[in-house]
Each structure stands twice: as C-alpha cells, then as structure tokens.
Design a protein around this motif. Structure first.
Motif, PDB file in Angstrom:
ATOM      1  N   ASN A  34       1.154  -1.303  -0.073  1.00 38.63           N
ATOM      2  CA  ASN A  34      -0.029   0.049  -0.497  1.00 38.63           C
ATOM      3  C   ASN A  34       0.947   1.539   0.003  1.00 38.63           C
ATOM      4  OD1 ASN A  34      -1.667   2.559   0.761  1.00 38.63           O
ATOM      5  ND2 ASN A  34      -3.307   0.753   1.648  1.00 38.63           N
ATOM      6  N   PHE A  35       0.616   1.985  -0.753  1.00 37.09           N
ATOM      7  CA  PHE A  35       1.299   3.451  -1.056  1.00 37.09           C
ATOM      8  C   PHE A  35       0.474   4.458  -1.108  1.00 37.09           C
ATOM      9  CE2 PHE A  35       3.790   0.020  -3.469  1.00 37.09           C
ATOM     10  CZ  PHE A  35       5.224   0.757  -3.083  1.00 37.09           C
ATOM     11  N   HIS A  36      -0.291   3.936  -0.145  1.00 37.25           N
ATOM     12  CA  HIS A  36      -1.140   5.647   0.027  1.00 37.25           C
ATOM     13  C   HIS A  36      -0.664   6.019   1.472  1.00 37.25           C
ATOM     14  CE1 HIS A  36      -4.418   8.598  -0.199  1.00 37.25           C
ATOM     15  NE2 HIS A  36      -5.354   8.080   1.536  1.00 37.25           N
ATOM     16  N   PRO A  37      -0.499   7.503   1.920  1.00 38.21           N
ATOM     17  CA  PRO A  37       0.664   7.977   2.827  1.00 38.21           C
ATOM     18  C   PRO A  37      -0.375   8.139   4.124  1.00 38.21           C
ATOM     19  CG  PRO A  37       1.249   8.981   0.908  1.00 38.21           C
ATOM     20  CD  PRO A  37       0.307   7.976   0.819  1.00 38.21           C
ATOM     21  N   LYS A  38      -1.848   7.829   3.988  1.00 36.50           N
ATOM     22  CA  LYS A  38      -2.842   7.972   5.151  1.00 36.50           C
ATOM     23  C   LYS A  38      -2.882   6.748   5.101  1.00 36.50           C
ATOM     24  CE  LYS A  38      -4.540  12.619   3.518  1.00 36.50           C
ATOM     25  NZ  LYS A  38      -5.520  13.310   3.212  1.00 36.50           N
ATOM     26  N   SER A  39      -2.803   5.573   4.772  1.00 38.52           N
ATOM     27  CA  SER A  39      -3.571   4.487   5.196  1.00 38.52           C
ATOM     28  C   SER A  39      -2.394   3.797   6.609  1.00 38.52           C
ATOM     29  CB  SER A  39      -3.234   3.139   4.152  1.00 38.52           C
ATOM     30  OG  SER A  39      -3.656   2.230   4.100  1.00 38.52           O
ATOM     31  N   PRO A  40      -2.887   3.137   7.328  1.00 35.83           N
ATOM     32  CA  PRO A  40      -2.040   2.708   8.850  1.00 35.83           C
ATOM     33  C   PRO A  40      -0.729   1.455   7.762  1.00 35.83           C
ATOM     34  CG  PRO A  40      -4.502   2.134   8.752  1.00 35.83           C
ATOM     35  CD  PRO A  40      -4.247   3.120   7.954  1.00 35.83           C
ATOM     36  N   ARG A  41      -1.785   1.033   6.586  1.00 34.28           N
ATOM     37  CA  ARG A  41      -0.852  -0.427   5.721  1.00 34.28           C
ATOM     38  C   ARG A  41       0.723   0.998   5.142  1.00 34.28           C
ATOM     39  NH1 ARG A  41      -5.585   0.082   6.978  1.00 34.28           N
ATOM     40  NH2 ARG A  41      -6.267  -1.815   8.158  1.00 34.28           N
ATOM     41  N   TYR A  42       0.183   2.052   5.175  1.00 33.04           N
ATOM     42  CA  TYR A  42       1.842   2.797   4.254  1.00 33.04           C
ATOM     43  C   TYR A  42       2.514   1.702   4.370  1.00 33.04           C
ATOM     44  CZ  TYR A  42       4.809   6.379   2.287  1.00 33.04           C
ATOM     45  OH  TYR A  42       5.471   6.714   1.767  1.00 33.04           O
ATOM     46  N   VAL A  43       3.822   1.840   3.610  1.00 30.47           N
ATOM     47  CA  VAL A  43       4.741   1.019   3.016  1.00 30.47           C
ATOM     48  C   VAL A  43       5.829   1.924   2.010  1.00 30.47           C
ATOM     49  CG1 VAL A  43       4.360  -1.109   3.309  1.00 30.47           C
ATOM     50  CG2 VAL A  43       4.705  -0.293   1.279  1.00 30.47           C
ATOM     51  N   THR A  44       7.052   2.747   2.106  1.00 32.22           N
ATOM     52  CA  THR A  44       7.624   2.829   1.594  1.00 32.22           C
ATOM     53  C   THR A  44       8.378   2.301   0.977  1.00 32.22           C
ATOM     54  OG1 THR A  44       9.505   2.830   2.880  1.00 32.22           O
ATOM     55  CG2 THR A  44       8.520   4.882   3.612  1.00 32.22           C
ATOM     56  N   LEU A  45       8.940   3.351  -0.655  1.00 32.81           N
ATOM     57  CA  LEU A  45       9.768   2.391  -1.800  1.00 32.81           C
ATOM     58  C   LEU A  45      10.458   1.101  -1.278  1.00 32.81           C
ATOM     59  CD1 LEU A  45       9.409   1.631  -4.654  1.00 32.81           C
ATOM     60  CD2 LEU A  45      10.518   3.744  -4.857  1.00 32.81           C
ATOM     61  N   SER A 192      -7.206  -7.172   4.207  1.00 37.41           N
ATOM     62  CA  SER A 192      -6.723  -6.003   4.973  1.00 37.41           C
ATOM     63  C   SER A 192      -6.667  -6.802   6.517  1.00 37.41           C
ATOM     64  CB  SER A 192      -6.545  -4.587   4.317  1.00 37.41           C
ATOM     65  OG  SER A 192      -4.776  -4.610   4.513  1.00 37.41           O
ATOM     66  N   SER A 193      -7.719  -5.703   6.988  1.00 40.34           N
ATOM     67  CA  SER A 193      -8.056  -5.251   8.578  1.00 40.34           C
ATOM     68  C   SER A 193      -8.241  -6.365   9.381  1.00 40.34           C
ATOM     69  CB  SER A 193      -9.031  -4.004   8.501  1.00 40.34           C
ATOM     70  OG  SER A 193     -10.079  -4.364   7.945  1.00 40.34           O
ATOM     71  N   GLY A 194      -8.926  -7.103   8.201  1.00 35.07           N
ATOM     72  CA  GLY A 194      -9.637  -8.152   8.542  1.00 35.07           C
ATOM     73  C   GLY A 194      -8.680 -10.026   8.677  1.00 35.07           C
ATOM     74  N   VAL A 195      -7.391  -9.720   8.946  1.00 34.11           N
ATOM     75  CA  VAL A 195      -6.487 -10.617   9.610  1.00 34.11           C
ATOM     76  C   VAL A 195      -5.390 -10.148  10.123  1.00 34.11           C
ATOM     77  CG1 VAL A 195      -6.506 -12.102   7.185  1.00 34.11           C
ATOM     78  CG2 VAL A 195      -5.252 -10.442   7.068  1.00 34.11           C
ATOM     79  N   GLU A 196      -5.535  -9.072  11.004  1.00 33.50           N
ATOM     80  CA  GLU A 196      -4.776  -8.056  11.974  1.00 33.50           C
ATOM     81  C   GLU A 196      -5.400  -8.109  13.247  1.00 33.50           C
ATOM     82  OE1 GLU A 196      -4.276  -3.755   8.231  1.00 33.50           O
ATOM     83  OE2 GLU A 196      -5.341  -4.411  10.148  1.00 33.50           O
ATOM     84  N   PRO A 199      -4.935  -1.714  13.622  1.00 27.99           N
ATOM     85  CA  PRO A 199      -4.854  -1.344  12.094  1.00 27.99           C
ATOM     86  C   PRO A 199      -3.009  -0.993  12.032  1.00 27.99           C
ATOM     87  CG  PRO A 199      -6.709   0.473  14.029  1.00 27.99           C
ATOM     88  CD  PRO A 199      -5.520  -1.426  14.284  1.00 27.99           C
ATOM     89  N   GLY A 200      -2.931  -2.020  10.901  1.00 28.38           N
ATOM     90  CA  GLY A 200      -2.144  -2.348   9.921  1.00 28.38           C
ATOM     91  C   GLY A 200      -0.879  -2.842  10.393  1.00 28.38           C
ATOM     92  N   ILE A 201      -1.313  -3.958  11.492  1.00 30.03           N
ATOM     93  CA  ILE A 201      -0.236  -4.917  11.963  1.00 30.03           C
ATOM     94  C   ILE A 201      -1.206  -6.224  11.614  1.00 30.03           C
ATOM     95  CG2 ILE A 201       0.677  -5.731  14.986  1.00 30.03           C
ATOM     96  CD1 ILE A 201       0.920  -2.865  13.690  1.00 30.03           C
ATOM     97  N   LYS A 202      -0.669  -7.104  10.845  1.00 31.92           N
ATOM     98  CA  LYS A 202      -1.198  -8.398  10.637  1.00 31.92           C
ATOM     99  C   LYS A 202      -1.337  -9.247  11.687  1.00 31.92           C
ATOM    100  CE  LYS A 202      -2.655  -6.997   6.190  1.00 31.92           C
ATOM    101  NZ  LYS A 202      -2.991  -5.903   6.449  1.00 31.92           N
TER     102      LYS A 202
END
Length: 227
Positions: A34-45, A192-196, A199-202
């Motif tokens: 996920n490259f969307h900065p506002k998401s708790p799942r955001y990752v840098t390149l 996504s969120s259903g296996v966390e 938020p953002g923690i799988k």
C-alpha cells in the motif's frame, strides 16, 4: 468461479517480512503493498522493495496506489517491478486505460459498493481494467479509501452481469469469508483489516485461517458447480 480461472486470494497491506512470510506460507496468490500515505498500512518504496524481493516468484505482487498520475505510476513500475497495479481512488475508466498503458502491467480497479446504484459503474471499467475489485464504500469522513473493516450487502451482487469477473473485498475475515464466497461466487477475495490484530498490524494466525477458509469454500463451490 468465473471462466474456470483459478480462485485468487489476496492479502493486502502487508508491511513486514514476518507477516509476508506468513502469507506466503499459507498460500496467498497475491500480496498487496500500500503506497497511500494516509493508510496505516503505508509502506515506503524502500520497504516495498525489501518485501518484493522476498515475494518475487512465490506470489504475485500488487502495488496499491490512489489517484496517481501516469508518470508517477510508470516510475513506480520501473522501480518496484510489481506484477499488478491496484487503483483505489477516483480514477475514471479513461484514466485507468491510460494508467494501464503507462505501467504496462495488468491492473485492477477498486470500486466502492453501498447500493445497487453503485454497481452501474462496474460496466464502465470492464474494458479498461483487467479485474474489478468490489469493496465496501468508506465512511464519508474517512481519511483513506477501502471498506474500513465493514462488509457491504453481498445480496446486491445478484444484479451484476454474471459474466463479470471480480474480486470481493470489504469487511472480510476468517469467520465470514466462506459465506461470502458461497453467496457471491467471486473470482477471488481480498483482505486487509480482517487479518489484523490492530490497524496495520497483520496477525499470521488470522492470515492462515482466512486463506484456509477461503480456499475450502472455493473448492466446495467448484465441486458443486461441476457436479
């Protein structure tokens, strides 16, 4: 399943090597970065490249972006070399077609569904995208796209063209994915969120449970349709 194609299970929003390895071990067909900065799942390149190096050749890598320009998308394609792009913004069918030409890869377009009226948009993307992903519409005050852990009314999909190939997303989890597959007959499921655990923690255990439940339901559906 649509067109006799293999059933696809996508684990989206992975951000650590450990949870990515869990998804691979459980048999995920696709993993989403996920490259969307506002998401708790955001990752840098940089982090995405690290994760892609682990995943490459073992599963399909999907880059999720929101309302990017063709140039931005093409630059990411060159830098990361994902197998797919997922567009999760307000992109029109014309923009999706142009983006697909720019990235030179298969693309999926996520569409938020809340009412039967929302399904009318699906037809417009049929030729522009290789796959549509039907997601729950986010709350009006949401900071980022997606279902935010809430499913939409799957019964609405009874009005969809039976030949339309789609992946189902939005509020899926290990407890409800089997019912979702049985009711909607998708080409695949996305979670996504259903296996966390937060938020953002799988959670590796939830990832394994989800994939096992989805795979079992898809196999049962294929058996009943061929019987």
């Amino acid at each position: 399943m649509s067109n006799g194609s293999p059933f696809l299970i996508k684990i989206c929003g992975l951000s650590t090597p450990e949870t990515l390895e869990a998804a691979l071990a459980a048999g995920a067909d696709m993993i989403g970065l996920n490259f969307h900065p506002k998401s708790p799942r955001y990752v840098t390149l940089e982090r995405a490249k690290e994760l892609a190096a682990i995943a490459r050749g073992k599963t399909e890598i999907v880059a999720l972006i929101v309302d990017w320009s063709e140039q931005q998308a093409a630059e990411l394609a060159a830098a990361l070399n994902p197998d797919w792009f997922q567009f999760h913004g307000r992109e029109t069918p014309e923009q999706i077609a142009a983006l697909r030409r720019a990235v030179r890869r298969p693309v999926m377009k996520a569409l938020g569904i809340a009412t039967a009226e929302d399904l009318k948009a699906v037809t417009g993307y049929r030729d522009a995208a290789d796959l549509v992903l039907l997601d729950a519409k986010p709350p009006k005050d949401a900071a980022f796209p997606g279902g935010h852990g809430k499913p939409f009314d799957w019964g609405l999909l009874g009005g969809l063209d039976p030949s339309q190939r789609f992946m189902l997303s939005g509020g899926l989890d290990p407890a409800n994915v089997a019912e979702a597959v049985q009711v909607t007959h998708p080409a695949g499921v996305d979670v996504s969120s259903g296996v966390e655990s937060a938020p953002g923690i799988k959670d590796p255990h939830r990832i394994a449970e989800f994939i096992a439940a989805a795979r079992k339901a898809a196999a049962a559906g294929q058996e009943s349709s061929s019987a």
